[in-house]
Design a protein around this motif. Structure first.
Motif, PDB file in Angstrom:
ATOM      1  N   PRO A   6       0.821  -1.225   0.000  1.00  0.00           N
ATOM      2  CA  PRO A   6       0.000   0.000   0.000  1.00  0.00           C
ATOM      3  C   PRO A   6       0.846   1.262   0.000  1.00  0.00           C
ATOM      4  N   ARG A   7       2.024   1.169   0.590  1.00  0.00           N
ATOM      5  CA  ARG A   7       2.896   2.340   0.647  1.00  0.00           C
ATOM      6  C   ARG A   7       3.357   2.731  -0.752  1.00  0.00           C
ATOM      7  N   ASP A   8       3.718   1.730  -1.580  1.00  0.00           N
ATOM      8  CA  ASP A   8       4.129   2.022  -2.953  1.00  0.00           C
ATOM      9  C   ASP A   8       2.977   2.626  -3.741  1.00  0.00           C
ATOM     10  N   SER A   9       1.786   2.136  -3.525  1.00  0.00           N
ATOM     11  CA  SER A   9       0.615   2.654  -4.219  1.00  0.00           C
ATOM     12  C   SER A   9       0.365   4.117  -3.846  1.00  0.00           C
ATOM     13  N   ASP A  10       0.509   4.431  -2.557  1.00  0.00           N
ATOM     14  CA  ASP A  10       0.338   5.817  -2.120  1.00  0.00           C
ATOM     15  C   ASP A  10       1.408   6.717  -2.726  1.00  0.00           C
ATOM     16  N   GLY A  11       2.620   6.215  -2.810  1.00  0.00           N
ATOM     17  CA  GLY A  11       3.710   6.983  -3.411  1.00  0.00           C
ATOM     18  C   GLY A  11       3.464   7.257  -4.876  1.00  0.00           C
ATOM     19  N   GLU A  12       2.943   6.251  -5.580  1.00  0.00           N
ATOM     20  CA  GLU A  12       2.627   6.436  -6.995  1.00  0.00           C
ATOM     21  C   GLU A  12       1.506   7.452  -7.185  1.00  0.00           C
ATOM     22  N   LYS A  13       0.494   7.353  -6.350  1.00  0.00           N
ATOM     23  CA  LYS A  13      -0.615   8.310  -6.443  1.00  0.00           C
ATOM     24  C   LYS A  13      -0.126   9.725  -6.206  1.00  0.00           C
ATOM     25  N   GLU A  14       0.731   9.903  -5.207  1.00  0.00           N
ATOM     26  CA  GLU A  14       1.274  11.234  -4.902  1.00  0.00           C
ATOM     27  C   GLU A  14       2.117  11.749  -6.061  1.00  0.00           C
ATOM     28  N   SER A  15       2.925  10.860  -6.638  1.00  0.00           N
ATOM     29  CA  SER A  15       3.764  11.255  -7.773  1.00  0.00           C
ATOM     30  C   SER A  15       2.917  11.677  -8.964  1.00  0.00           C
ATOM     31  N   ARG A  16       1.870  10.918  -9.251  1.00  0.00           N
ATOM     32  CA  ARG A  16       0.994  11.269 -10.366  1.00  0.00           C
ATOM     33  C   ARG A  16       0.273  12.594 -10.113  1.00  0.00           C
TER      34      ARG A  16
END
Length: 84
Positions: free
Chosen positions: A4-14
């Motif tokens: 979930p942490r990677d997913s949150d990081g990707e969302k923030e980056s996008r």
């Protein structure tokens, strides 16, 4: 499997990349053109309620006098520094 942490990081980056793309577009106008339109709207009290005529006129007078005073003070300051 992605955490979930990677997913949150990707969302923030996008989200950040989308914001940068929106800010860099500018609608085809230059920075100076956008700021001059913004300043014109401010001086003509475009953000004030048009139904209240006195407030509208008073805001326009106040903002215009403030602008003139600011320009006059800047010119005086430049003259002061040039003459020494």
């Amino acid at each position: 499997m992605a955490s979930p942490r990677d997913s949150d990081g990707e969302k923030e980056s996008r989200r950040i990349l989308d914001r940068i793309a929106r800010e860099s577009e500018g609608g085809g106008k230059s920075y100076v053109a956008r700021k001059s339109e913004q300043m014109h709207g401010h001086l003509t009290a475009a953000d004030v309620d048009k139904a209240d005529r006195i407030e509208h006129i008073g805001t326009r007078i106040g903002r215009t006098l403030g602008f003139i005073l600011t320009v006059g003070m800047l010119l005086w300051l430049i003259q002061y520094f040039v003459r020494g």
